[in-house]
Design a protein around this motif. Sequence first.
Motif, mmCIF file in Angstrom:
data_model
loop_
_atom_site.group_PDB
_atom_site.id
_atom_site.type_symbol
_atom_site.label_atom_id
_atom_site.label_comp_id
_atom_site.label_asym_id
_atom_site.label_seq_id
_atom_site.Cartn_x
_atom_site.Cartn_y
_atom_site.Cartn_z
ATOM 1 N N ALA A 49 30.545 64.376 51.113
ATOM 2 C CA ALA A 49 30.202 65.506 51.969
ATOM 3 C C ALA A 49 28.700 65.712 52.032
ATOM 4 N N LEU A 50 28.208 66.016 53.236
ATOM 5 C CA LEU A 50 26.799 66.317 53.468
ATOM 6 C C LEU A 50 26.681 67.746 53.984
ATOM 7 N N ASP A 51 25.799 68.524 53.343
ATOM 8 C CA ASP A 51 25.435 69.859 53.831
ATOM 9 C C ASP A 51 24.029 69.723 54.409
ATOM 10 N N GLY A 75 22.989 67.899 49.640
ATOM 11 C CA GLY A 75 22.406 68.928 50.491
ATOM 12 C C GLY A 75 21.043 68.485 50.973
ATOM 13 N N VAL A 76 20.790 68.629 52.260
ATOM 14 C CA VAL A 76 19.526 68.218 52.865
ATOM 15 C C VAL A 76 18.888 69.415 53.551
ATOM 16 N N ASP A 77 17.582 69.590 53.345
ATOM 17 C CA ASP A 77 16.863 70.637 54.063
ATOM 18 C C ASP A 77 15.428 70.200 54.315
ATOM 19 N N THR A 79 12.899 72.289 54.340
ATOM 20 C CA THR A 79 11.968 73.226 53.721
ATOM 21 C C THR A 79 12.010 73.122 52.197
ATOM 22 N N PRO A 80 10.955 72.619 51.569
ATOM 23 C CA PRO A 80 10.983 72.453 50.108
ATOM 24 C C PRO A 80 11.160 73.769 49.365
ATOM 25 N N GLU A 81 10.650 74.865 49.924
ATOM 26 C CA GLU A 81 10.823 76.165 49.264
ATOM 27 C C GLU A 81 12.294 76.566 49.200
ATOM 28 N N MET A 82 13.056 76.256 50.218
ATOM 29 C CA MET A 82 14.491 76.532 50.191
ATOM 30 C C MET A 82 15.188 75.696 49.121
ATOM 31 N N LEU A 83 14.801 74.439 49.015
ATOM 32 C CA LEU A 83 15.408 73.575 48.002
ATOM 33 C C LEU A 83 15.044 74.019 46.589
ATOM 34 N N ARG A 84 13.826 74.528 46.412
ATOM 35 C CA ARG A 84 13.448 75.072 45.099
ATOM 36 C C ARG A 84 14.280 76.299 44.765
ATOM 37 N N GLU A 85 14.535 77.141 45.756
ATOM 38 C CA GLU A 85 15.386 78.313 45.535
ATOM 39 C C GLU A 85 16.813 77.878 45.217
ATOM 40 N N ALA A 86 17.292 76.846 45.896
ATOM 41 C CA ALA A 86 18.631 76.307 45.600
ATOM 42 C C ALA A 86 18.705 75.829 44.159
ATOM 43 N N ALA A 87 17.672 75.123 43.706
ATOM 44 C CA ALA A 87 17.643 74.638 42.322
ATOM 45 C C ALA A 87 17.594 75.806 41.344
ATOM 46 N N GLY A 93 23.728 71.496 40.090
ATOM 47 C CA GLY A 93 24.929 71.135 39.361
ATOM 48 C C GLY A 93 26.084 70.748 40.270
ATOM 49 N N ALA A 94 25.992 71.123 41.555
ATOM 50 C CA ALA A 94 27.069 70.826 42.498
ATOM 51 C C ALA A 94 26.804 69.585 43.332
ATOM 52 N N GLY A 95 25.534 69.178 43.440
ATOM 53 C CA GLY A 95 25.226 68.016 44.264
ATOM 54 C C GLY A 95 23.735 67.746 44.293
#
Length: 203
Positions: A49-51, A75-77, A79-87, A93-95
Motif C-alpha cells: 500500500a502507498l499513501d 507514505g510519500v509527501d 513536504t519534509p516538515e510534514m514527514l518530520r511531524e509524522a515521525a 512504526g507503521a511504514g
Amino acid sequence: MHGRQGERTTGIREFFAARAVGWETRYPDDTPAYAAAVGELGLLPGGRALDVGCGTARALPLLRGAVGASGTVVGVDLTPEMLREAAALGRRGAGALVEADSELLPFREGVFDAVFAAGLVHHLPDPAAGLRELARVTGPGGRLALFHPLGRAALAARRGHGLRPDDVRARPRIGRLLDATGWELLLLDDAENRYLALAVRRR
C-alpha cells in the motif's frame, strides 16, 4: 518542473511546511472516516500500500492494519516538515516515510496493490500527470482512493466560498480524468462527511 507548475509546487510545500506542527489537532475526529476509506481499498494481508501526499501519515497505521506485518506500507509527501511531524507522532512504526513528488515517484512500475490519497488531487499542479504516475506504480486491478474527510460542499463552506465549477473532483470531470489516466471509476461518494472517488487500475 519549471515555470508556473514549479512555482505552484513550491507554494504547496511552503503552505504545508508552515502548518505541519500540530496539523492533526485541527482535525481530531477524522480517523473513523479514514478507516472507512482505507477499508474500501480491499487490501489483504501481505499486500503493498502507498499513501501518497501522506502529510502526517494518519492513514499509515490503518494501512498497516490491513496488510499486516508481512505487507508493505509506504507514505510519500513533498513536504519534509510534514514527514518530520509524522515521525514525531510515531508513524514510522507503521511504514516507511519517503520525501518525493507525487508526479515523480521513486518506485518501479506496478509495485503497489493500492494507493490512498487524502486531500491530494486538487493540490496537484497537473492532476492528469499525477494520476498517470499513480497508475504507473499500481498493478493491474489495484485500487485508488481519492479521499477527503469532508465532502466538497462542506469543505467549501468551511473555507467561506461556494463550489468551484472548475473543481477537478466534480462529477463528471473526475471520471473523465481517471479514465484518461489508466483508471476506471467504481464509486463517487461526495457526501457531507466525506469525499471518496474509488477507482481500479485497468488491466
